[in-house]
Each structure stands twice: as structure tokens, then as C-alpha cells.
Motif scaffolding. Structure first.
Motif, PDB file in Angstrom:
ATOM      1  N   MET A 162       0.819  -1.199   0.000  1.00  0.00           N
ATOM      2  CA  MET A 162       0.000   0.000   0.000  1.00  0.00           C
ATOM      3  C   MET A 162       0.855   1.253   0.000  1.00  0.00           C
ATOM      4  O   MET A 162       0.574   2.201  -0.709  1.00  0.00           O
ATOM      5  N   LYS A 163       1.951   1.265   0.778  1.00  0.00           N
ATOM      6  CA  LYS A 163       2.796   2.452   0.840  1.00  0.00           C
ATOM      7  C   LYS A 163       3.432   2.738  -0.508  1.00  0.00           C
ATOM      8  O   LYS A 163       3.501   3.862  -0.951  1.00  0.00           O
ATOM      9  N   ARG A 164       3.912   1.701  -1.167  1.00  0.00           N
ATOM     10  CA  ARG A 164       4.561   1.881  -2.450  1.00  0.00           C
ATOM     11  C   ARG A 164       3.579   2.431  -3.485  1.00  0.00           C
ATOM     12  O   ARG A 164       3.894   3.359  -4.227  1.00  0.00           O
ATOM     13  N   ASN A 165       2.396   1.899  -3.550  1.00  0.00           N
ATOM     14  CA  ASN A 165       1.403   2.375  -4.498  1.00  0.00           C
ATOM     15  C   ASN A 165       0.968   3.803  -4.190  1.00  0.00           C
ATOM     16  O   ASN A 165       0.734   4.600  -5.081  1.00  0.00           O
ATOM     17  N   LYS A 166       0.892   4.114  -2.911  1.00  0.00           N
ATOM     18  CA  LYS A 166       0.516   5.463  -2.520  1.00  0.00           C
ATOM     19  C   LYS A 166       1.588   6.453  -2.970  1.00  0.00           C
ATOM     20  O   LYS A 166       1.291   7.516  -3.497  1.00  0.00           O
ATOM     21  N   GLN A 167       2.866   6.092  -2.798  1.00  0.00           N
ATOM     22  CA  GLN A 167       3.954   6.964  -3.201  1.00  0.00           C
ATOM     23  C   GLN A 167       4.002   7.111  -4.717  1.00  0.00           C
ATOM     24  O   GLN A 167       4.313   8.167  -5.233  1.00  0.00           O
ATOM     25  N   GLU A 168       3.684   6.044  -5.434  1.00  0.00           N
ATOM     26  CA  GLU A 168       3.713   6.115  -6.883  1.00  0.00           C
ATOM     27  C   GLU A 168       2.607   7.011  -7.422  1.00  0.00           C
ATOM     28  O   GLU A 168       2.779   7.657  -8.451  1.00  0.00           O
ATOM     29  N   THR A 169       1.468   7.042  -6.737  1.00  0.00           N
ATOM     30  CA  THR A 169       0.350   7.844  -7.229  1.00  0.00           C
ATOM     31  C   THR A 169       0.489   9.316  -6.869  1.00  0.00           C
ATOM     32  O   THR A 169      -0.134  10.153  -7.500  1.00  0.00           O
ATOM     33  N   GLU A 170       1.296   9.654  -5.868  1.00  0.00           N
ATOM     34  CA  GLU A 170       1.482  11.053  -5.501  1.00  0.00           C
ATOM     35  C   GLU A 170       2.389  11.728  -6.518  1.00  0.00           C
ATOM     36  O   GLU A 170       3.407  11.186  -6.924  1.00  0.00           O
ATOM     37  N   ASN A 212      -8.973  12.657  -4.800  1.00  0.00           N
ATOM     38  CA  ASN A 212      -8.870  11.531  -5.740  1.00  0.00           C
ATOM     39  C   ASN A 212      -8.595  10.222  -4.996  1.00  0.00           C
ATOM     40  O   ASN A 212      -9.153   9.175  -5.326  1.00  0.00           O
ATOM     41  N   ARG A 213      -7.736  10.297  -4.011  1.00  0.00           N
ATOM     42  CA  ARG A 213      -7.409   9.108  -3.226  1.00  0.00           C
ATOM     43  C   ARG A 213      -8.650   8.602  -2.486  1.00  0.00           C
ATOM     44  O   ARG A 213      -8.953   7.409  -2.481  1.00  0.00           O
ATOM     45  N   VAL A 214      -9.385   9.522  -1.883  1.00  0.00           N
ATOM     46  CA  VAL A 214     -10.589   9.142  -1.151  1.00  0.00           C
ATOM     47  C   VAL A 214     -11.621   8.553  -2.109  1.00  0.00           C
ATOM     48  O   VAL A 214     -12.241   7.523  -1.831  1.00  0.00           O
ATOM     49  N   VAL A 215     -11.807   9.185  -3.258  1.00  0.00           N
ATOM     50  CA  VAL A 215     -12.770   8.682  -4.241  1.00  0.00           C
ATOM     51  C   VAL A 215     -12.343   7.301  -4.724  1.00  0.00           C
ATOM     52  O   VAL A 215     -13.165   6.395  -4.876  1.00  0.00           O
ATOM     53  N   ALA A 216     -11.046   7.122  -4.960  1.00  0.00           N
ATOM     54  CA  ALA A 216     -10.557   5.820  -5.410  1.00  0.00           C
ATOM     55  C   ALA A 216     -10.799   4.757  -4.349  1.00  0.00           C
ATOM     56  O   ALA A 216     -11.191   3.623  -4.660  1.00  0.00           O
ATOM     57  N   GLU A 217     -10.581   5.114  -3.099  1.00  0.00           N
ATOM     58  CA  GLU A 217     -10.817   4.167  -2.014  1.00  0.00           C
ATOM     59  C   GLU A 217     -12.300   3.816  -1.912  1.00  0.00           C
ATOM     60  O   GLU A 217     -12.670   2.659  -1.711  1.00  0.00           O
ATOM     61  N   LEU A 218     -13.146   4.822  -2.079  1.00  0.00           N
ATOM     62  CA  LEU A 218     -14.580   4.592  -1.976  1.00  0.00           C
ATOM     63  C   LEU A 218     -15.140   3.824  -3.174  1.00  0.00           C
ATOM     64  O   LEU A 218     -16.093   3.075  -3.053  1.00  0.00           O
ATOM     65  N   THR A 261     -11.240   0.527  -6.062  1.00  0.00           N
ATOM     66  CA  THR A 261     -10.215   0.213  -7.052  1.00  0.00           C
ATOM     67  C   THR A 261      -9.560  -1.102  -6.679  1.00  0.00           C
ATOM     68  O   THR A 261      -9.815  -1.679  -5.636  1.00  0.00           O
ATOM     69  N   ALA A 262      -8.688  -1.556  -7.535  1.00  0.00           N
ATOM     70  CA  ALA A 262      -8.037  -2.846  -7.307  1.00  0.00           C
ATOM     71  C   ALA A 262      -7.238  -2.843  -6.004  1.00  0.00           C
ATOM     72  O   ALA A 262      -7.095  -3.877  -5.366  1.00  0.00           O
ATOM     73  N   GLN A 263      -6.730  -1.685  -5.634  1.00  0.00           N
ATOM     74  CA  GLN A 263      -5.944  -1.621  -4.405  1.00  0.00           C
ATOM     75  C   GLN A 263      -6.823  -1.770  -3.173  1.00  0.00           C
ATOM     76  O   GLN A 263      -6.420  -2.353  -2.186  1.00  0.00           O
ATOM     77  N   PHE A 264      -7.992  -1.198  -3.230  1.00  0.00           N
ATOM     78  CA  PHE A 264      -8.867  -1.184  -2.069  1.00  0.00           C
ATOM     79  C   PHE A 264     -10.195  -1.826  -2.457  1.00  0.00           C
ATOM     80  O   PHE A 264     -10.990  -1.219  -3.171  1.00  0.00           O
ATOM     81  N   ALA A 265     -10.425  -3.008  -2.009  1.00  0.00           N
ATOM     82  CA  ALA A 265     -11.681  -3.695  -2.338  1.00  0.00           C
ATOM     83  C   ALA A 265     -12.785  -3.084  -1.514  1.00  0.00           C
ATOM     84  O   ALA A 265     -12.714  -3.044  -0.294  1.00  0.00           O
ATOM     85  N   ALA A 266     -13.803  -2.594  -2.191  1.00  0.00           N
ATOM     86  CA  ALA A 266     -14.919  -1.977  -1.498  1.00  0.00           C
ATOM     87  C   ALA A 266     -16.042  -2.994  -1.376  1.00  0.00           C
ATOM     88  O   ALA A 266     -16.275  -3.778  -2.288  1.00  0.00           O
ATOM     89  N   GLU A 311     -19.920  10.350 -11.154  1.00  0.00           N
ATOM     90  CA  GLU A 311     -20.178  11.764 -11.392  1.00  0.00           C
ATOM     91  C   GLU A 311     -19.150  12.622 -10.643  1.00  0.00           C
ATOM     92  O   GLU A 311     -18.658  13.628 -11.164  1.00  0.00           O
ATOM     93  N   ALA A 312     -18.822  12.206  -9.430  1.00  0.00           N
ATOM     94  CA  ALA A 312     -17.815  12.921  -8.643  1.00  0.00           C
ATOM     95  C   ALA A 312     -16.467  12.867  -9.340  1.00  0.00           C
ATOM     96  O   ALA A 312     -15.749  13.867  -9.412  1.00  0.00           O
ATOM     97  N   ARG A 313     -16.089  11.695  -9.865  1.00  0.00           N
ATOM     98  CA  ARG A 313     -14.822  11.568 -10.591  1.00  0.00           C
ATOM     99  C   ARG A 313     -14.805  12.469 -11.817  1.00  0.00           C
ATOM    100  O   ARG A 313     -13.806  13.129 -12.104  1.00  0.00           O
TER     101      ARG A 313
END
Length: 189
Positions: free
Chosen positions: A2-10, A144-150, A153-158, A172-174
Motif C-alpha cells: 500500500m505504501k509503495r502504491n501510494k507513493q507512486e500515485t502522488e 482523488n485518493r478518497v474517491v478511489a478508495e470509496l 479500485t483494485a488496491q482497495f476492495a470496497a 459523477e464525482a470523478r
């Protein structure tokens, strides 16, 4: 993971470099403006001194003209007064030229001083805009991170939602976020 993906997306903070350039330009202009300020003070003192000299020589010339107009003067005194009058005229002319020259220099320096002041205001305005844009960019990244989490996405299974309109609202939010970012990019250019 998770940390690596978070750093890559920033996104990297490239604002820092531009803000540093603005700061450097401001420091350089402020140093130059300080120097011009001291020059203006010195020129002001010189102007006052030469203006006083001009007035004193004008007064002396006027007195000599009055004395020379006296009909009861001997030839020797009249000659001496004429010589003194010529000296007074030359000195008055010299001080007149000096004060005029100093005034022109003052105007040139003051114009440069004002031009620097305008540039400093523009630099400060640009720096403020960059800071604002930087904050907005960070807010958009967070959103964007919050929307992706909600949105799951593949990283965060909702978990599956019982609300069928949620997916539409998230999409619509995206879209709104993408449009807002596009607008910021256009405004930035």
C-alpha cells in the motif's frame, strides 16, 4: 504494498522549485532596490546642496547688478564689480546645470525604483498564486485518493453497496474532479 502504491500515485512537488525561483528573484530585486534607495537619498542631499548654492549665487549676482548700477562708482570699482558679476553668472550657470543634471538622475533612479517595486508586487502575486495552486493540487490528490478508495479500485476492495445510485454518484464525482483539474490546468497556463 500500500505504501509503495501510494507513493507512486502522488505527484512530485514541483511547486517548490518555482517558488524558490520567485524567492531568489525577489531577494535580488530587493537588494537592488535598497541600493537605489540609498542612491536616491544621496542624490536628494546633493540636489538640496546645489539648489542652495544656486540660490546664493543668484542673490550675489542680483546684489552685484544693483551695486554696478550706481553711477558714483570709480572706474576701478566698476571694473571689479563687473568681474565679480561675471563670476557670479558663471557660478550660477554651473549650479543651474548641476541641479538640472542631479534632478534628471533622480528621475531615472526613481523610475528604476518604481519599476522594481512593480516587479516585486508581480512576484509576490505569482508566489501567492503558486501557493494557492499547490494547496488545491494537494486537496485534489487527497480527494482523488478518497474517491478511489470509496469506488473500490483494485488496491482497495470496497464492499458491495446496497445503494445502486452510489456508483453513479461516485462516477459523477470523478468526472467533476477531472473537469475541475482540467480547468485548473487551463487557468494555470
Amino acid at each position: 504494498m500500500m505504501k509503495r502504491n501510494k507513493q507512486e500515485t502522488e505527484l512530485p512537488d514541483n511547486y517548490r522549485q518555482f517558488i524558490a525561483q520567485l524567492d531568489t528573484a525577489s531577494e535580488n530585486l530587493r537588494a537592488r532596490q535598497d541600493s537605489l534607495g540609498r542612491t536616491l537619498q544621496a542624490a536628494g542631499m546633493l540636489f538640496k546642496q546645489n539648489e542652495l548654492g544656486l540660490k546664493l549665487w543668484e542673490e550675489r549676482r542680483t546684489k552685484l547688478e544693483k551695486l554696478s548700477s550706481n553711477q558714483d562708482l570709480s572706474a576701478e570699482k566698476a571694473y571689479s564689480l563687473r568681474e565679480l558679476h561675471e563670476v557670479a553668472i558663471r557660478m550660477e550657470s554651473m549650479f543651474q546645470l548641476r541641479t538640472q543634471h542631479i534632478r534628471e538622475k533622480q528621475f531615472m533612479v526613481a523610475s528604476s525604483f518604481d519599476e522594481i517595486e512593480k516587479s516585486l508586487v508581480d512576484l509576490d502575486r505569482s508566489k501567492l498564486k503558486l501557493h494557492s495552486s499547490r494547496m488545491l493540487s494537494r486537496e485534489h490528490e487527497n480527494l482523488n485518493r478518497v474517491v478511489a478508495e470509496l469506488s473500490g479500485t483494485a488496491q482497495f476492495a470496497a464492499p458491495s453497496s446496497s445503494d445502486p445510485g452510489l456508483r453513479d454518484d461516485l462516477n459523477e464525482a470523478r468526472r467533476a474532479i477531472v473537469l475541475a483539474e482540467a480547468l485548473l490546468e487551463l487557468k494555470g497556463k
